[in-house]
Design an enzyme around this catalytic site. Structure first.
Site, PDB file in Angstrom:
ATOM      1  N   LYS A   1       0.822  -1.216   0.000  1.00  0.00           N
ATOM      2  CA  LYS A   1       0.000   0.000   0.000  1.00  0.00           C
ATOM      3  C   LYS A   1       0.847   1.253   0.000  1.00  0.00           C
ATOM      4  O   LYS A   1       0.480   2.258  -0.610  1.00  0.00           O
ATOM      5  CB  LYS A   1      -0.983  -0.025   1.158  1.00  0.00           C
TER       6      LYS A   1
ATOM      7  N   LYS B   1     -11.446  -6.438  -6.732  1.00  0.00           N
ATOM      8  CA  LYS B   1     -11.903  -5.049  -6.789  1.00  0.00           C
ATOM      9  C   LYS B   1     -10.890  -4.174  -7.494  1.00  0.00           C
ATOM     10  O   LYS B   1     -11.232  -3.321  -8.272  1.00  0.00           O
ATOM     11  CB  LYS B   1     -12.061  -4.505  -5.362  1.00  0.00           C
TER      12      LYS B   1
ATOM     13  N   LYS C   1      -7.505 -13.788 -10.216  1.00  0.00           N
ATOM     14  CA  LYS C   1      -8.858 -13.991  -9.717  1.00  0.00           C
ATOM     15  C   LYS C   1      -9.644 -12.689  -9.783  1.00  0.00           C
ATOM     16  O   LYS C   1      -9.065 -11.624  -9.991  1.00  0.00           O
ATOM     17  CB  LYS C   1      -8.796 -14.526  -8.290  1.00  0.00           C
TER      18      LYS C   1
END
Ligand code: TRP
Length: 334
Positions: A115, A200, A197
């Protein structure tokens, strides 16, 4: 006397609509677990502030996740369903646990490093202490099992370390929680572009959201990557084709699946037809869920009531832990 059920807890960050991966990976497991465990499921609105400081859509997103959990079958009579910031004890426990979390270990956390790379202009202390807040979520309910994916295992390990340190320094209060995978083998929900996969953050167009319209579902499925099909019997299946079969396994009937599997084997498969069928079955699967989500979202009073009752139950349970914590720490002044 009835045996006390073991405590299960999990949270979902409200950063947008949930998708099929969340549905099969998390929600269906929650629904099964609520039968046999004392379950706490919550929306992690505080965690989302570490990456999404703009709160203009937060309420809507929190309600969307609550509505999705309800639509998936979580029963607020069986499980405690709440929003994280409604349980103020979490913030207090987070503060205490922060005194036991070392800068070095926090900086080494994989999710933190990821992040920090993604948002170099906002490497805030909340991002650094994200695992501490998660530990507070878990420990405040004395949870034993935490149903989460692989990417959360390091956070669970850190939670156990914080619990051990607390117990060692102030006396035994917390159990050491474990990650819990319902079926051992995790079902993979592949994205429609043949890469990875459903997710979001990675590829919106290859991810089916539980709130997608019928039209959009059809469009996304029809755009899935295929080729011209096998020309030799029993050819090995490329991953992007295997993925379509995997999705079919989840939403289509046995007969449909068997039909296309044998068509693949004897080289008569037509991917256009297969995708049309998959699109219809996907619509058939998602649309009732979507309609329930919409229905629940429109009933503002109902969602508010569920959140208020959940907050009350969560606070009642957590306040017992917080008394133990303050007593153990000697923060009990009168
Ligand atoms: N970090 C989790 C995720 O990104 C969300 C989360 C927050 C969580 N607190 C939790 C999950 C406590 C399990 C238990 O998916």
């Amino acid at each position: 006397m009835e045996k006390k059920k073991e405590i299960v807890l999990s949270g979902i960050r409200p950063t947008g609509s949930l998708h099929l991966g969340n549905y099969f990976g998390a929600l269906t497991n929650y629904v099964k677990m609520q039968e046999d465990f004392d379950c706490y499921f919550f929306v992690a609105d505080l965690h989302s502030l570490t990456t999404h400081p703009d709160t203009s859509e937060l309420k809507e997103n929190v309600k969307n996740v609550i509505a999705t959990m309800l639509a998936a079958g979580i029963d607020p009579e069986k499980a405690t369903l709440y929003n994280q910031s409604h349980l103020q004890g979490t913030a207090e426990l987070y503060l205490y646990l922060n005194m036991m979390a070392y800068k070095g270990e926090l900086e080494k956390t994989v999710t933190f490093k990821e992040k920090a790379r993604q948002q170099p202009d906002n490497v805030n202390a909340g991002l650094l202490t994200y695992p501490v807040l998660q530990a507070a979520d878990i420990l405040i309910h004395l949870a034993k099992y935490v149903p989460v994916g692989k990417d959360q295992e390091q956070h669970l390990e850190m939670t156990r370390n914080f619990a051990k340190r607390f117990n060692h320094r102030y006396g035994e209060v917390f159990p050491e929680p474990e990650a819990f995978n319902f079926n051992q083998k995790l079902v993979k929900i592949p994205s429609l572009d043949g890469e990875g996969k459903m997710s979001k953050s990675v590829n919106e167009n290859a991810t089916i959201y539980l709130t997608d319209s019928d039209e959009l579902i059809r469009k996304k499925v029809m755009k899935a990557k295929t080729d011209s099909g096998p020309t030799e019997r029993d050819s090995p299946m490329p991953e992007y084709i295997e993925n379509l079969f995997q999705l079919m396994r989840l939403v289509s009937t046995q007969d449909t699946l068997a039909h296309f599997e044998s068509a693949y084997k004897n080289c008569t498969v037509r991917y256009g037809d297969m995708k049309k069928q998959l699109a219809e079955d996907m619509v058939g699967f998602v649309s009732p869920i979507r309609n329930r989500i919409t229905e629940i979202m429109e009933d503002e009073a109902y969602i508010n009531k569920i959140m208020a009752e959940g907050a009350e139950k969560a606070n009642e349970h957590a306040s017992k832990t917080m008394s133990l914590v303050r007593n153990a720490m000697g923060l009990n002044y009168f």
